[in-house]
Structures are given as structure tokens and as C-alpha cells.
Design an enzyme around this catalytic site. Structure first.
Site, PDB file in Angstrom:
ATOM      1  N   HIS A   1      -0.335  -9.515   6.523  1.00 37.27           N
ATOM      2  CA  HIS A   1      -0.969  -8.308   5.979  1.00 37.27           C
ATOM      3  C   HIS A   1      -2.041  -7.716   6.902  1.00 37.27           C
ATOM      4  O   HIS A   1      -3.104  -7.281   6.443  1.00 37.27           O
ATOM      5  CB  HIS A   1      -1.577  -8.602   4.612  1.00 37.27           C
ATOM      6  CG  HIS A   1      -0.575  -8.780   3.504  1.00 37.27           C
ATOM      7  ND1 HIS A   1       0.706  -8.288   3.566  1.00 37.27           N
ATOM      8  CD2 HIS A   1      -0.689  -9.389   2.280  1.00 37.27           C
ATOM      9  CE1 HIS A   1       1.355  -8.586   2.444  1.00 37.27           C
ATOM     10  NE2 HIS A   1       0.530  -9.251   1.657  1.00 37.27           N
TER      11      HIS A   1
ATOM     12  N   HIS B   1      -0.708  -2.612  -2.390  1.00 37.61           N
ATOM     13  CA  HIS B   1      -0.558  -3.945  -2.969  1.00 37.61           C
ATOM     14  C   HIS B   1      -1.107  -4.008  -4.394  1.00 37.61           C
ATOM     15  O   HIS B   1      -1.764  -4.985  -4.776  1.00 37.61           O
ATOM     16  CB  HIS B   1      -1.266  -4.972  -2.079  1.00 37.61           C
ATOM     17  CG  HIS B   1      -0.661  -6.348  -2.126  1.00 37.61           C
ATOM     18  ND1 HIS B   1      -0.851  -7.202  -3.181  1.00 37.61           N
ATOM     19  CD2 HIS B   1       0.121  -7.007  -1.239  1.00 37.61           C
ATOM     20  CE1 HIS B   1      -0.228  -8.346  -2.931  1.00 37.61           C
ATOM     21  NE2 HIS B   1       0.378  -8.249  -1.762  1.00 37.61           N
TER      22      HIS B   1
ATOM     23  N   GLU C   1       5.986  -3.575  -3.727  1.00 38.74           N
ATOM     24  CA  GLU C   1       5.485  -3.181  -2.414  1.00 38.74           C
ATOM     25  C   GLU C   1       6.573  -2.452  -1.615  1.00 38.74           C
ATOM     26  O   GLU C   1       7.357  -3.061  -0.901  1.00 38.74           O
ATOM     27  CB  GLU C   1       4.998  -4.415  -1.645  1.00 38.74           C
ATOM     28  CG  GLU C   1       3.951  -5.225  -2.391  1.00 38.74           C
ATOM     29  CD  GLU C   1       3.726  -6.582  -1.747  1.00 38.74           C
ATOM     30  OE1 GLU C   1       3.508  -6.635  -0.515  1.00 38.74           O
ATOM     31  OE2 GLU C   1       3.793  -7.600  -2.465  1.00 38.74           O
TER      32      GLU C   1
END
Length: 348
Positions: free
Chosen positions: A105, A179, A313
Site C-alpha cells: 500500500h 480503502h 477496492e
């Protein structure tokens, strides 16, 4: 419709601002300029009661201490990158290792960990905010100075749109997502195990022990990953199917979308009557059922526990830089990255 701004907190003497968009039906979306984090989405149930349908916190201190990425924009690259490195035009780039030996991420200081500049957008039928941030060449190990824009837009059709663009002065890789953890019960009254998910997806990506795609494309038919006709999340938590067990008794998997901007993702909660339709121009969606959400902390008074939310996502396929047969996440110099996802709320 209107947009308001308040002070949410402070980080290193820099002010963190909270923005609230409210449409004519009372739907409200709140977010902060730290990580472009969506803190609240208030939508009605079948009786018209407005409640929050995303997980989040009320203080900046809680966001600084958490590792669940609640509501944040993820980048430069969402998901995991094998070995925290990749090759581009013969040059190897080394990224931050923030999950074992891999990169997750965007690293330790990804887009979710910076304060973005913000400007209010006021159009006739849409209100919103544009967040901007310049990620410098080499930040997190990535090449290219990257100019990012994230627009959050709400209209009177109860449609909330996220529009992400990026422009780099060097060839680089870019794959962003939001997210948010959705829970349509409202104010986390229940977990999401009885939510029904429908996906226009014939294929999913199996993962290995490190939760990275193996590179295979697997048929969903005959597996707990077949959401084509709708299936409760609970089904994936009580099966002995190896892929569900690998993810921690649930889902943490990419799916390949068979359609775009055509009601390709549908989430429903029969008890509250709420439904969410997600449409995107991205090739995939990672479904994460918060299997690892646990610890000694509370989320607005509710003890952390698995299955409190589901992440939808929308993005390019994870670790695509290591799988040439996946749609590319390479962004050419001075070519604009463009990702659009629309969330439409309604009742069953």
C-alpha cells in the site's frame, strides 16, 4: 447541496481539515485532508433513517495509530509488491519493505500518510472537494515526480464519485484505490457476514501464503468465489476451501471485472434495506472482508473484530508489474493516469 469545512485536528503544527458534503436528500459524506480519508457516509435505510455505513474514527490521533487504512486513498501502488522491488526499462527500483519482505500500500509514508492540499468544488448539480499532492521523485523508492489529484464528488442522486488522476515526469508505476470498509447495517450494528455481494466476475486471482497473486487466473464457478448470482459473505468464512483459509477465513482476493460502469458490483443488506452499487473504469476489484481486523482498540465504541466491514477496492490487479499478462500499471511519462469509481446508494 452544500460543502462545509471544520478543523479535525493537527499534525506537526499542520492543520487537518474535515469536509462535509450534504445533498438535498440528507445523504452526507465526510472526509479529511489527511490521507483523503473518508470518515463517514450517512445514507438512509428503508425506513429513511440516516446512519453511517463506513468504518472510521472521530480523532486524528486514532488515525495516526491505526494500520487498517480506514477510508484512505492508497498509493502509489495499492496492494503488495513482491520483494519490494520492480524493474522498469532495465533499471531496478527498491521500495520500502513494510510487510515482511514485501511492499504494501505505498510503504510507510504512502498517500494515506500525508496531508493533501484541498479546494472546494461547487457546480450546479455536484459538490465536492479536490485534493492535490506532489509526490517527489524517489519518494518511497518510486521514480518520477508525480502530481496527484483526488476528487470527491456528491450529487442529488445519492451518487458519490471518486476521480483520481496522476501525471509523472518520468516513466513509473501507479495503481491507486480507496480503502473504505463498508457496513450497510448502519453505525456498525452488526457485522457484514449476512451482507449479500454480487459481482460480474468469472475469474479471480488465487493468492499465496504472503497474500500475493500467484499469477494464475482461476474460474469462480464451483467455488466460494462465485458471486455472479449473489452470495452472502458468510459462505466464505465457514468453508474449508484453501484460498479462503489462506486469507484468514474469508476473502482478501482480487477479482477480474467482466464489465465496467455497468452495475458490476452490488452489495446489499436485507435487514436495513440498504444497497450499494459500485461502478468503475478499473479492471479489477480486491474484496477484503476484514478477516484480520482485531486488536485492543475500538471503532467508535465497537470492539475491533473480524468481519466488521468489507472493502471493495477498485484498482488495477495487484503486483501487476511482476505479471506481464495482467493489465499494465506502468504510467508513461506525461501520460495521465485516470481512475473513476462511482458509489450509488439506494434501498432494496
Amino acid at each position: 447541496m452544500n460543502v462545509t469545512k471544520t478543523i479535525f485536528g493537527e499534525i506537526d503544527n499542520r492543520r487537518v481539515e474535515s469536509y462535509t458534503i450534504t445533498n438535498n436528500h440528507g445523504m452526507t459524506v465526510k472526509f479529511i485532508n489527511y490521507g483523503c480519508i473518508i470518515t463517514d457516509i450517512m445514507v438512509p435505510d428503508r425506513e429513511g433513517k440516516l446512519e453511517n455505513v463506513v468504518l472510521g474514527y472521530d480523532t486524528i490521533e486514532e488515525y495516526l495509530n491505526e494500520r487498517a487504512y480506514f477510508g484512505a486513498i492508497i498509493g502509489r501502488v495499492a496492494g503488495r509488491i513482491t520483494g519490494a522491488q520492480f524493474e522498469l526499462d532495465g533499471e531496478t527500483y527498491t521500495l520500502e519493505q513494510n510487510e515482511n519482505s514485501n511492499h504494501l500500500h505505498g510503504g510507510f509514508h504512502g498517500f494515506n500518510r500525508v496531508i493533501w492540499d484541498a479546494a472546494i468544488i461547487e457546480e450546479q448539480d455536484t459538490k465536492g472537494v479536490e485534493f492535490t499532492y506532489v509526490s517527489q521523485d524517489g519518494e518511497g523508492g518510486y521514480p518520477g515526480t508525480l502530481k496527484m489529484s483526488v476528487k470527491y464528488l456528491l450529487n442529488n442522486e445519492n451518487e458519490f464519485t471518486i476521480h483520481i488522476t496522476g501525471l509523472s515526469d518520468k516513466k513509473t508505476i501507479l495503481n491507486c484505490t480507496n480503502h473504505s470498509y463498508f457496513n450497510l447495517s448502519g453505525d456498525i450494528k452488526r457485522d457484514i457476514l449476512d451482507h449479500t455481494l454480487t459481482l460480474k466476475c468469472e475469474k479471480f486471482l488465487p493468492i499465496n501464503e504472503q497474500l500475493l497473486p500467484t499469477g494464475d487466473l482461476a474460474d469462480v464457478a464451483g467455488t466460494p468465489f462465485d458471486f455472479q448470482n449473489g452470495q452472502k459473505i458468510r459462505e466464505g468464512t465457514r468453508t474449508e476451501y484453501p484460498q479462503n483459509l489462506l486469507a484468514g477465513k474469508g476473502y482478501d482476493h482480487p477479482f477480474v471485472l467482466d464489465a465496467n460502469q455497468d452495475q458490476e458490483i452490488l452489495l446489499e443488506d436485507q435487514e436495513s434495506g440498504r444497497m450499494l452499487i459500485v461502478e468503475t473504469n478499473q479492471p479489477g476489484v480486491v474484496i477484503y472482508t476484514s478477516n484480520q481486523l482485531q486488536g485492543d482498540f475500538k471503532i467508535r465504541g465497537v470492539q475491533a473484530q473480524p468481519y466488521l466491514g468489507i472493502c471493495l477496492e477498485t484498482q488495477g490487479l495487484p503486483d501487476a508489474i511482476h505479471h506481464p499478462h495482467f493489465p499494465t500499471i506502468v504510467l508513461e511519462k506525461e501520460k495521465q493516469y485516470n481512475a473513476i469509481t462511482k458509489y450509488r446508494f439506494g434501498v432494496i
